[in-house]
Design a protein around this motif. Sequence first.
Motif, PDB file in Angstrom:
ATOM      1  N   LEU A  98     -11.796  -6.565   6.191  1.00  0.00           N
ATOM      2  CA  LEU A  98     -10.685  -5.774   5.663  1.00  0.00           C
ATOM      3  C   LEU A  98     -10.774  -5.686   4.145  1.00  0.00           C
ATOM      4  O   LEU A  98     -10.983  -6.681   3.462  1.00  0.00           O
ATOM      5  CB  LEU A  98      -9.351  -6.414   6.067  1.00  0.00           C
ATOM      6  CG  LEU A  98      -8.085  -5.681   5.593  1.00  0.00           C
ATOM      7  CD1 LEU A  98      -7.988  -4.300   6.241  1.00  0.00           C
ATOM      8  CD2 LEU A  98      -6.843  -6.519   5.918  1.00  0.00           C
ATOM      9  N   LEU A  99     -10.583  -4.472   3.616  1.00  0.00           N
ATOM     10  CA  LEU A  99     -10.588  -4.256   2.177  1.00  0.00           C
ATOM     11  C   LEU A  99      -9.206  -3.901   1.646  1.00  0.00           C
ATOM     12  O   LEU A  99      -8.778  -4.412   0.614  1.00  0.00           O
ATOM     13  CB  LEU A  99     -11.577  -3.126   1.818  1.00  0.00           C
ATOM     14  CG  LEU A  99     -13.062  -3.408   2.079  1.00  0.00           C
ATOM     15  CD1 LEU A  99     -13.893  -2.183   1.699  1.00  0.00           C
ATOM     16  CD2 LEU A  99     -13.524  -4.626   1.297  1.00  0.00           C
ATOM     17  N   ASP A 100      -8.475  -3.028   2.368  1.00  0.00           N
ATOM     18  CA  ASP A 100      -7.189  -2.584   1.841  1.00  0.00           C
ATOM     19  C   ASP A 100      -6.359  -1.998   2.969  1.00  0.00           C
ATOM     20  O   ASP A 100      -6.903  -1.462   3.957  1.00  0.00           O
ATOM     21  CB  ASP A 100      -7.408  -1.540   0.748  1.00  0.00           C
ATOM     22  CG  ASP A 100      -6.120  -1.251  -0.021  1.00  0.00           C
ATOM     23  OD1 ASP A 100      -5.178  -2.054   0.096  1.00  0.00           O
ATOM     24  OD2 ASP A 100      -6.087  -0.237  -0.751  1.00  0.00           O
ATOM     25  N   VAL A 101      -5.000  -2.098   2.830  1.00  0.00           N
ATOM     26  CA  VAL A 101      -4.061  -1.494   3.777  1.00  0.00           C
ATOM     27  C   VAL A 101      -3.074  -0.673   2.976  1.00  0.00           C
ATOM     28  O   VAL A 101      -2.460  -1.174   2.048  1.00  0.00           O
ATOM     29  CB  VAL A 101      -3.317  -2.569   4.612  1.00  0.00           C
ATOM     30  CG1 VAL A 101      -2.314  -1.886   5.552  1.00  0.00           C
ATOM     31  CG2 VAL A 101      -4.291  -3.423   5.390  1.00  0.00           C
ATOM     32  N   LYS A 102      -2.930   0.644   3.349  1.00  0.00           N
ATOM     33  CA  LYS A 102      -1.999   1.517   2.650  1.00  0.00           C
ATOM     34  C   LYS A 102      -1.026   2.117   3.655  1.00  0.00           C
ATOM     35  O   LYS A 102      -1.452   2.692   4.656  1.00  0.00           O
ATOM     36  CB  LYS A 102      -2.744   2.631   1.929  1.00  0.00           C
ATOM     37  CG  LYS A 102      -3.619   2.148   0.779  1.00  0.00           C
ATOM     38  CD  LYS A 102      -4.299   3.330   0.102  1.00  0.00           C
ATOM     39  CE  LYS A 102      -5.160   2.831  -1.056  1.00  0.00           C
ATOM     40  NZ  LYS A 102      -5.847   3.947  -1.741  1.00  0.00           N
ATOM     41  N   ILE A 103       0.302   1.921   3.368  1.00  0.00           N
ATOM     42  CA  ILE A 103       1.330   2.476   4.244  1.00  0.00           C
ATOM     43  C   ILE A 103       1.971   3.654   3.525  1.00  0.00           C
ATOM     44  O   ILE A 103       2.578   3.503   2.472  1.00  0.00           O
ATOM     45  CB  ILE A 103       2.400   1.422   4.591  1.00  0.00           C
ATOM     46  CG1 ILE A 103       1.739   0.216   5.284  1.00  0.00           C
ATOM     47  CG2 ILE A 103       3.474   2.033   5.469  1.00  0.00           C
ATOM     48  CD1 ILE A 103       2.686  -0.911   5.574  1.00  0.00           C
ATOM     49  N   ILE A 104       1.773   4.846   4.101  1.00  0.00           N
ATOM     50  CA  ILE A 104       2.312   6.065   3.510  1.00  0.00           C
ATOM     51  C   ILE A 104       3.205   6.724   4.551  1.00  0.00           C
ATOM     52  O   ILE A 104       2.723   7.244   5.578  1.00  0.00           O
ATOM     53  CB  ILE A 104       1.198   7.025   3.082  1.00  0.00           C
ATOM     54  CG1 ILE A 104       0.225   6.307   2.122  1.00  0.00           C
ATOM     55  CG2 ILE A 104       1.764   8.288   2.453  1.00  0.00           C
ATOM     56  CD1 ILE A 104      -0.986   7.120   1.776  1.00  0.00           C
ATOM     57  N   ASN A 105       4.546   6.673   4.276  1.00  0.00           N
ATOM     58  CA  ASN A 105       5.528   7.213   5.224  1.00  0.00           C
ATOM     59  C   ASN A 105       5.307   6.578   6.600  1.00  0.00           C
ATOM     60  O   ASN A 105       5.414   5.379   6.748  1.00  0.00           O
ATOM     61  CB  ASN A 105       5.450   8.730   5.291  1.00  0.00           C
ATOM     62  CG  ASN A 105       5.816   9.369   3.951  1.00  0.00           C
ATOM     63  OD1 ASN A 105       6.626   8.812   3.179  1.00  0.00           O
ATOM     64  ND2 ASN A 105       5.225  10.514   3.640  1.00  0.00           N
ATOM     65  N   ASP A 106       4.998   7.406   7.606  1.00  0.00           N
ATOM     66  CA  ASP A 106       4.829   6.891   8.971  1.00  0.00           C
ATOM     67  C   ASP A 106       3.376   6.563   9.297  1.00  0.00           C
ATOM     68  O   ASP A 106       3.059   6.222  10.440  1.00  0.00           O
ATOM     69  CB  ASP A 106       5.338   7.931   9.993  1.00  0.00           C
ATOM     70  CG  ASP A 106       6.832   8.183   9.829  1.00  0.00           C
ATOM     71  OD1 ASP A 106       7.523   7.256   9.347  1.00  0.00           O
ATOM     72  OD2 ASP A 106       7.283   9.296  10.172  1.00  0.00           O
ATOM     73  N   TYR A 107       2.447   6.714   8.303  1.00  0.00           N
ATOM     74  CA  TYR A 107       1.026   6.488   8.568  1.00  0.00           C
ATOM     75  C   TYR A 107       0.555   5.235   7.860  1.00  0.00           C
ATOM     76  O   TYR A 107       1.038   4.878   6.774  1.00  0.00           O
ATOM     77  CB  TYR A 107       0.194   7.680   8.077  1.00  0.00           C
ATOM     78  CG  TYR A 107       0.619   8.998   8.691  1.00  0.00           C
ATOM     79  CD1 TYR A 107       0.295   9.277  10.007  1.00  0.00           C
ATOM     80  CD2 TYR A 107       1.338   9.920   7.952  1.00  0.00           C
ATOM     81  CE1 TYR A 107       0.685  10.477  10.580  1.00  0.00           C
ATOM     82  CE2 TYR A 107       1.736  11.119   8.505  1.00  0.00           C
ATOM     83  CZ  TYR A 107       1.400  11.399   9.817  1.00  0.00           C
ATOM     84  OH  TYR A 107       1.785  12.576  10.380  1.00  0.00           O
ATOM     85  N   THR A 108      -0.413   4.564   8.514  1.00  0.00           N
ATOM     86  CA  THR A 108      -1.023   3.376   7.915  1.00  0.00           C
ATOM     87  C   THR A 108      -2.531   3.566   7.870  1.00  0.00           C
ATOM     88  O   THR A 108      -3.189   3.724   8.920  1.00  0.00           O
ATOM     89  CB  THR A 108      -0.696   2.115   8.731  1.00  0.00           C
ATOM     90  OG1 THR A 108       0.738   1.962   8.807  1.00  0.00           O
ATOM     91  CG2 THR A 108      -1.305   0.882   8.067  1.00  0.00           C
ATOM     92  N   ASP A 109      -3.125   3.588   6.645  1.00  0.00           N
ATOM     93  CA  ASP A 109      -4.571   3.754   6.479  1.00  0.00           C
ATOM     94  C   ASP A 109      -5.209   2.403   6.205  1.00  0.00           C
ATOM     95  O   ASP A 109      -4.708   1.626   5.368  1.00  0.00           O
ATOM     96  CB  ASP A 109      -4.883   4.694   5.311  1.00  0.00           C
ATOM     97  CG  ASP A 109      -4.569   6.140   5.668  1.00  0.00           C
ATOM     98  OD1 ASP A 109      -4.488   6.435   6.873  1.00  0.00           O
ATOM     99  OD2 ASP A 109      -4.418   6.964   4.736  1.00  0.00           O
TER     100      ASP A 109
END
Length: 592
Positions: free
Chosen positions: A18-29
């Motif tokens: 794992l490098l990074d987790v981004k939560i944008i509104n209802d999406y998780t990248d």
Amino acid sequence: MKIFNKVQKIMIDKNYTLLDVKIINDYTDIQYICCCGTTYTKRIERLAANDNGCYKCNSLQKSKRKLEILLNQLLNKDEIPLNLALWALRLEHNKTVSEVSKVIGVSTETIYCYENGKHIPSEKNIEILSAYYNINKDIYFKDVIKNNKVKKCNDCQESFPATTEYYFKKGRNGLESNCKTCKSKKNYKYKGVLPHYMEGQEISNEDTLLIYKAILAGTIDRFIPNPQYTKENFAYCYRYLIKEILKWDRELLLRKMSSSIVRKYKLVGTTKGSYFGGYINALIEAFPEWNLKAWEFLNVGNNFWNDQTFEEAIRWTIGQMKKEGLIRELPDITAIATNDMLESYGLRTVIEKFEDSYIKMLQWYFYKFTDYRPKVWEYRKLPNGFWNDEENFRKAVRDKFQKAGFDGSLEWIKKNVNREFLKETNLQTALAKQGNNIYKLVKFTYPEIENSEDLFIKHKASDGTVLDSRGELLIYERFAQDEETTIMYTGRKKDLKFYNELYDERYIPDFIITDFQEKKLINPLIIEYFGLYDENKTKYKYMVDYVNKTKRKIEYFNKHDDFMFVPIFPGEINNLEKIVDKVQDKLHNINL
């Protein structure tokens, strides 16, 4: 927190980093590193799906499954085909086809052909792959390459080296499944081209022509090297093409033949090195009666000409001229050679390579391959503008004088230099550049010599009058002795000039008689000697112009109101009394 726990579980299950987790509104990248070392950014929903989440891993896994099936089908597990060995080596290092293709510098299609057995990689590509995978090729590929350099024919079941010498090419990189021998039987027998042909039998020119006609008709697509053709077989086809199809003679063949014609009429395979080494050699073999030379062809290709072929062409031409008796030694060629003459020996293209100058061509040959060192002015026809260069002018005239024995004295010039001498030494043009005046030519060439124009006077009357020609001198001396006439020479003094407005020409007569029988003529009599007049000499333009101007001058003076006119021609000069009678008859018939 729930999302983070879910991500951690996926990373552990799939062996990702794992490098990074981004939560944008209802999406998780999620940004992570796959087990194959590739970095991806994906949404958690897709990552949690049943697929591996990695395009490369998916591709490699599918490829591994296919390879396992092929390896299990091998009868001899100890002899792995080269294509499968390359395939396994790529998968062992987790490399895609595109990655390997970039390393070698070939297309992905070529790598697929390697791994599917349609094409064998070169030794160079094997070395590149070995270095890329960090393996010893001599150990890894030793048995594999040894066992895969042969290919078994599907028809005869014989094994031959897997090269284009034994198999025809198929597609971009592959080989036919049947060897050339079996393929030729199918092409000729099954398609009815040569049903009577038996293997091992020599093929005749006529049968070769039948095959060629079938190729032209589209029944078969090529000449197949079985039976074993000879040069004579293919030369027979070239004769058929030129004589029966194109209907060319020797001149058209030399001017129009090109490699595009060979391709168009399906003869490319016949020009390879094992037969002729080019279509020009094939045509030379096909038409021995035409005595063709390679350099005679207009379209020989840019790669044909080099110092060797230039030298060969010029040497052959000189040899032919010696055989024909035109020359005996090399210096003889400078006295007779012209562009047209050398082009008649097929050197037109060669001369073009030397800036359209046969002199530059011969100079190159003489100075590079012989001991003969001619000067430019020794050639019969000099380059345009040669005499306009003062340095060239002086060097050429001085050289020719010295070779004739000039000792530096004015007396030698007086004794030897005349128009005949200048003609023999090819200096007529040099004389013309100096106004056809020998004195000016000598003065220009040798400004350091103190000379007198009187030394070059050839036609001087007893009273000191200088005339331009022997004919004028004879006429003047005869009338000077006649007590009834008073004659004056006006040719050199230019005291009397006439203008013909109709032709925009100026005329200066040779002689004028002003008195007859001690009486002044009201209309003086003009005598003109046309010393070069000859209507039969029409070879040279200057002679044609002279004859035409003579006719215009006679017409002009005959119509003149203030003067009488008597023309004299070269045929009359040997009978001076007849000329005197002709003039006196004219004078007796007028009023004094």
